[in-house]
Motif scaffolding. Sequence first.
Motif, PDB file in Angstrom:
ATOM      1  N   THR A  85       9.165   4.247  16.692  1.00  0.00           N
ATOM      2  CA  THR A  85       8.427   4.284  16.357  1.00  0.00           C
ATOM      3  C   THR A  85       7.467   5.522  15.975  1.00  0.00           C
ATOM      4  N   GLU A 135       9.243   6.388  13.159  1.00  0.00           N
ATOM      5  CA  GLU A 135       9.394   6.461  11.912  1.00  0.00           C
ATOM      6  C   GLU A 135       8.425   5.754  11.783  1.00  0.00           C
ATOM      7  N   LEU A 136       8.045   4.824  12.173  1.00  0.00           N
ATOM      8  CA  LEU A 136       6.469   3.848  11.163  1.00  0.00           C
ATOM      9  C   LEU A 136       5.289   4.389  12.086  1.00  0.00           C
ATOM     10  N   GLN A 169       4.965   6.727   8.812  1.00  0.00           N
ATOM     11  CA  GLN A 169       5.466   5.800   7.632  1.00  0.00           C
ATOM     12  C   GLN A 169       3.470   5.697   7.229  1.00  0.00           C
ATOM     13  N   GLU A 170       3.048   5.231   8.515  1.00  0.00           N
ATOM     14  CA  GLU A 170       1.880   5.208   8.488  1.00  0.00           C
ATOM     15  C   GLU A 170       0.733   6.660   8.124  1.00  0.00           C
TER      16      GLU A 170
END
Length: 256
Positions: free
Chosen positions: A103, A105-106, A109-110
């Motif tokens: 979570t 990491e995502l 990224q976003e």
Amino acid sequence: MNEWTEDELVAAVDAYRQMEAQLASGSRVEKANVYRELAALHGRTPKAWEYRMQNISHVLEQAGKDWLPGLRPAANVGTRVEALLAKLLSHATAATSLVSGPTKELLEQETKSAEASGSFSPSDAVDDRRRVLASIVRRRGQPAFRSALLQAYGGRCAMTGCDVTDALEAAHIHPYFGPASNVVSNGLLLRADVHTLFDLYLVAVNPDSLRIAVAPALRQSTYGELDGSALASPVSLEMAASVQSLAWHRSQCSWS
């Protein structure tokens, strides 16, 4: 190698604070994996990153604060690096995220994607206002889905009881995967801040008891009062949250 850059030190402090958060939440901390990931992303050896973590422990010890078990303070830091670490640690203390794993990491990224696309740089005040309102609309959820949840829970947050309609959002229990996701049994009506914590897997619902569970690291915060309280029942059993979906969501919480 060359002197450590500020970006590298930021990465070290961020990783250290993430390990602290994991430990506080009861999760197992794999330090060796953290060092390898840092080495792969930024260069240097895993051993170098481990030693830098020990330097962070030293700075914390000097400030009279607790340091991570297994990372015994190492004083050979250097005046420049020690000063930078102290500065970064003071900032990180005020804004440490409890999000970890995939979570986190995502989310990063976003954030990078939004920065690259200019999402944080409106051209003027009108554009800025439109972005804000568009963000609120998206966060509240698809209108029909939100309307159904407002009806199901009588216009109150299923966890806090908040009845301010403008602050309530349609939360998917299982992530959105198309129109079929927008069924009342796959949703909860949640206050905006609780919706965020729910999506970050820091707040969940025990599928057997239908009682709210809060991550250990949050139990000393204002959200601690939610832990163990009952999830509100909808006006009709047909609108109740799917036990299977709740179980899936609970399984995604690293502190389970």
